[in-house]
Design a protein around this motif. Sequence first.
Motif, PDB file in Angstrom:
ATOM      1  N   SER A 277      -7.699  -4.769  -4.398  1.00  0.00           N
ATOM      2  CA  SER A 277      -7.484  -5.463  -3.130  1.00  0.00           C
ATOM      3  C   SER A 277      -6.555  -6.650  -3.350  1.00  0.00           C
TER       4      SER A 277
ATOM      5  N   ARG B 259      -3.336  -5.569   3.542  1.00  0.00           N
ATOM      6  CA  ARG B 259      -4.331  -6.330   4.281  1.00  0.00           C
ATOM      7  C   ARG B 259      -3.961  -7.807   4.240  1.00  0.00           C
TER       8      ARG B 259
ATOM      9  N   GLU C 187      -8.033  -0.085   2.650  1.00  0.00           N
ATOM     10  CA  GLU C 187      -9.428  -0.159   3.031  1.00  0.00           C
ATOM     11  C   GLU C 187      -9.798   1.076   3.847  1.00  0.00           C
ATOM     12  N   SER C 188     -11.078   1.398   3.900  1.00  0.00           N
ATOM     13  CA  SER C 188     -11.523   2.587   4.609  1.00  0.00           C
ATOM     14  C   SER C 188     -11.361   2.412   6.110  1.00  0.00           C
TER      15      SER C 188
ATOM     16  N   GLN D  16       0.871  -1.165   0.000  1.00  0.00           N
ATOM     17  CA  GLN D  16       0.000   0.000   0.000  1.00  0.00           C
ATOM     18  C   GLN D  16       0.913   1.221   0.000  1.00  0.00           C
TER      19      GLN D  16
ATOM     20  N   GLU E 108      -2.195  -2.098  -3.833  1.00  0.00           N
ATOM     21  CA  GLU E 108      -3.617  -2.265  -3.539  1.00  0.00           C
ATOM     22  C   GLU E 108      -4.160  -1.008  -2.881  1.00  0.00           C
ATOM     23  N   GLN E 109      -5.448  -0.782  -3.036  1.00  0.00           N
ATOM     24  CA  GLN E 109      -6.089   0.371  -2.414  1.00  0.00           C
ATOM     25  C   GLN E 109      -6.296   0.094  -0.923  1.00  0.00           C
TER      26      GLN E 109
ATOM     27  N   LEU F 223     -14.416   0.736   7.748  1.00  0.00           N
ATOM     28  CA  LEU F 223     -14.443  -0.720   7.688  1.00  0.00           C
ATOM     29  C   LEU F 223     -13.464  -1.308   8.696  1.00  0.00           C
TER      30      LEU F 223
END
Length: 260
Positions: free
Chosen positions: A106, A130, A43-44, A16, A40-41, A47
Amino acid sequence: MTERETRMETVAMLIQPGTNPEIVVNAVKAAFPNLVVIEEQPESKQLFIRRRARKLGWIQALGQLATMVVSRYGKRFTTARAAEILETFGANPEIDPAIPRIAVPSANSPEFLKVLGDIRPAALLLISTRMLKAGTLADIPCPVLNLHAGINPQYRGLQGGYWSRVMADEANFGATVHLVDAGVDTGGVLYQHRLEPSKRDTMHTYPLLQTAAATGIVVAALRDAVSGDLKPLKIAAPSQQWYHPPIWTWLWNGVTRGIW
């Protein structure tokens, strides 16, 4: 496989965006010119906090969120120490535009597995991503490694450097390169690097220090993976997963013990 043959193999990194991953990217690029970076993006935060609340409860989750916010804000006051760390270890956090980069939504997306199928790396290294689901791991044909900012298995999870100091266990302040399985930093340990933090280091600089000091063991582990010579260590030590400290714990340890 000769050293030259190993060097010319394609390796991939899943990251990331951030300073610490870029330090490792540049170190790996120097050893493996055919490096490909997959981004990868993130996560918020919503979340992330909801998942943490389901596991630990809302009070702990919100307390940890407060610490994360303070930590992000506090980094602006540690720029001098951060620059010193980079200079000490010869670490380069700049983005190299010459390195191929591929964006995926992701690590557990079909797009990620397709990218791996296209580039067919000899090894995959994870930095600040993640967790990979068991199904995703099962579909990756090459060794998967992770750089963890903590000494495993004693300090799995988050903020391993901070917790080693809180536990008066600074002999286990450092970083680990390990194989990835479906658990939280539970895969076989390949290499570890221990070091002594400065009195000027805090939670804002621990991960940077651990990462900058660990690029050598990252490259060594990737060379082993590419040449088929991975040898996980047998470590007899208690295993524990840690999280961000809630804000009241962080403040208490800072005020009473000088551990920030």
